[in-house]
Design a protein around this motif. Sequence first.
Motif, short mmCIF file in Angstrom:
data_model
loop_
_atom_site.label_atom_id
_atom_site.label_comp_id
_atom_site.label_asym_id
_atom_site.label_seq_id
_atom_site.Cartn_x
_atom_site.Cartn_y
_atom_site.Cartn_z
N MET A 200 0.83 -1.21 0.00
CA MET A 200 0.00 0.00 0.00
C MET A 200 0.87 1.26 0.00
O MET A 200 0.60 2.21 -0.75
CB MET A 200 -0.92 0.00 1.22
N ILE A 201 1.92 1.27 0.83
CA ILE A 201 2.80 2.45 0.88
C ILE A 201 3.51 2.66 -0.44
O ILE A 201 3.62 3.79 -0.95
CB ILE A 201 3.81 2.31 2.04
N THR A 202 3.98 1.57 -1.06
CA THR A 202 4.69 1.69 -2.34
C THR A 202 3.74 2.14 -3.45
O THR A 202 4.12 2.94 -4.32
CB THR A 202 5.34 0.34 -2.71
N ASN A 203 2.50 1.64 -3.44
CA ASN A 203 1.52 2.09 -4.43
C ASN A 203 1.22 3.58 -4.27
O ASN A 203 1.07 4.30 -5.27
CB ASN A 203 0.23 1.28 -4.29
N PHE A 204 1.15 4.04 -3.04
CA PHE A 204 0.92 5.47 -2.81
C PHE A 204 2.11 6.30 -3.26
O PHE A 204 1.95 7.41 -3.78
CB PHE A 204 0.64 5.71 -1.33
N GLU A 205 3.32 5.75 -3.08
CA GLU A 205 4.53 6.45 -3.51
C GLU A 205 4.58 6.60 -5.03
O GLU A 205 5.16 7.55 -5.55
CB GLU A 205 5.74 5.66 -3.03
N LEU A 206 4.00 5.64 -5.78
CA LEU A 206 3.85 5.68 -7.24
C LEU A 206 5.20 5.78 -7.98
O LEU A 206 5.49 6.79 -8.64
CB LEU A 206 2.94 6.85 -7.66
N PRO A 207 6.05 4.75 -7.90
CA PRO A 207 7.29 4.75 -8.69
C PRO A 207 6.99 4.68 -10.18
O PRO A 207 5.95 4.16 -10.60
CB PRO A 207 8.01 3.48 -8.21
N ARG A 208 7.92 5.18 -11.00
CA ARG A 208 7.66 5.32 -12.44
C ARG A 208 7.75 3.98 -13.17
O ARG A 208 6.86 3.62 -13.94
CB ARG A 208 8.66 6.30 -13.05
N THR A 209 8.84 3.22 -12.95
CA THR A 209 9.04 1.97 -13.69
C THR A 209 8.89 0.77 -12.76
O THR A 209 8.86 0.91 -11.53
CB THR A 209 10.45 1.94 -14.32
N GLN A 210 8.79 -0.43 -13.37
CA GLN A 210 8.65 -1.64 -12.56
C GLN A 210 9.89 -1.89 -11.73
O GLN A 210 9.80 -2.36 -10.58
CB GLN A 210 8.37 -2.84 -13.48
N THR A 211 11.08 -1.56 -12.27
CA THR A 211 12.32 -1.72 -11.50
C THR A 211 12.33 -0.81 -10.28
O THR A 211 12.68 -1.24 -9.17
CB THR A 211 13.54 -1.42 -12.39
N ASP A 212 11.93 0.45 -10.46
CA ASP A 212 11.84 1.37 -9.33
C ASP A 212 10.83 0.87 -8.30
O ASP A 212 11.07 0.98 -7.08
CB ASP A 212 11.43 2.77 -9.82
N TYR A 213 9.72 0.33 -8.78
CA TYR A 213 8.68 -0.19 -7.88
C TYR A 213 9.23 -1.34 -7.05
O TYR A 213 9.06 -1.38 -5.82
CB TYR A 213 7.48 -0.65 -8.71
N GLU A 214 9.90 -2.30 -7.71
CA GLU A 214 10.44 -3.46 -7.00
C GLU A 214 11.53 -3.06 -6.01
O GLU A 214 11.60 -3.60 -4.90
CB GLU A 214 10.95 -4.49 -8.00
#
Length: 577
Positions: A200-214
Amino acid sequence: KEVCHPDIGGKIIMCPQCDRLCPFWKLNITCESSKKLCIFDSFGTLVFAVFMGVWVTLFLEFWKRRQAELEYEWDTVELQQEEQARPEYEARCTHVVINEITQEEERIPFTAWGKCIRITLCASAVFFWILLIIASVIGIIVYRLSVFIVFSAKLPKNVNGTDPIQKYLTPQTATSITASIISFIIIMILNTIYEKVAIMITNFELPRTQTDYENSLTMKMFLFQFVNYYSSCFYIAFFKGKFVGYPGDPVYWLGKYRNEECDPGGCLLELTTQLTIIMGGKAIWNNIQEVLLPWIMNLIGRFHRVSGSEKITPRWEQDYHLQPMGKLGLFYEYLEMIIQFGFVTLFVASFPLAPLLALVNNILEIRVDAWKLTTQFRRLVPEKAQDIGAWQPIMQGIAILAVVTNAMIIAFTSDMIPRLVYYWSFSVPPYGDHTSYTMEGYINNTLSIFKVADFKNKSKGNPYSELGNHTTCRYRDFRYPPGHPQEYKHNIYYWHVIAAKLAFIIVMEHIIYSVKFFISYAIPDVSKRTKSKIQREKYLTQKLLHENHLKDMTKNMGVIAERMIEAVDNNLRPKLE
């Protein structure tokens, strides 16, 4: 030997370890735990801890070399492709800004001020949940303090050789085992909650790419898991029994709970028990979960799809109805291995069997994962990756921290340094009475004397003692006896031990760090063979490009020469005619 001896440990009356209800007790009831402690609290453990500090560096360096080979084999050495933005990111792009590089308009999901607010909120949320984990650890500590009083009042105080329960189930052991089991259950429950919270926190942060998200999710999940799994171990290793005062002036938690003490042999055995239960329980639980959960889900799915009209299902349709792997792919497999890597390296000085348990678990894990991936999940979609991402710096950080934790466990949690100080300094004159270096009298030297009449009303033990009337009792500390000008103050032995512990930590850390940095410098990240292959490939590519360029140039020069000759011929022909 001295703890178990009936004329030494059997005659030493120990002070109560809690207020009012706890009785006086004889030292020899800890005989069996002292014997078990000797297995781990030895010079061999120090050697093994130093070896593991060097081994983890070798492991990481050779993994880098293996990673370089895999990069070459899978052609990802120069993988610099522009990664596409995640659909979730693009869907939120509403603000228009000018790109400083292209000087063209582009859309972003939030302004710089909005991004700053999101980062602050995410960091605050992470900090809040970490504090919640620490609160659960404090709850376990309060449980320890409360239940120890009960066990001290209920369990037998004298050793009876015919009753095995009296030999092995001391109040300290019973408290340690029950607290470790409850701690493990809480850890498993919190893991499930924090997994959802981190996503939930990472989704709220909204990283640009899948690598940044992971990478962002990796750091959050590891931080949660690190505090969740290791906080109770850090408490036992570095805090329990360190700030207890002495029987006449004990230290209280929250003004109510008297701080808990270690066994006369130290807290190392309790730390070993905690690690065994958490690490072993985690391995068993994860393997059962990985086997049963997908199998039950597929079984339920097949039960719902069964119909009387259609009995033969094509293979591709059967595969489609298997469990999906999910967006995160092998994330949880990496996380499981990294947490295990932390157990193997951070606390190996207190639990030398951890690497063996990890090896047995991983041999089983390989077969379980093979069965799971080939029979219970849909086929994975392959993606190119240059390395293991954020897991690499996490492992390097654990390797550096492991040197500090193991040095401090040996210095502050084990009894090795006080034994060495006694052997070399306090067993012989001017401090000792023996003519040669010996360990005789060590137990008597490390237990201070307390006058029963000096007890405060609040901290006085159970007056109805089964051990008869006595004027003094012993406790684990290095303090002057009653009647001394500095009674109950730390004695010279204490300061010698503290100085030796600090010196040991500094020397051990510097030696291992020096060896680690030398190994890191001496072993290149890319092997000579792999580097030669990469350079050979670059050379052949450049040669091929150069030869093609020469062929094109030769061909173009030939065409130009023919055209020039034709032009000259056309100019000269009218004059000749």
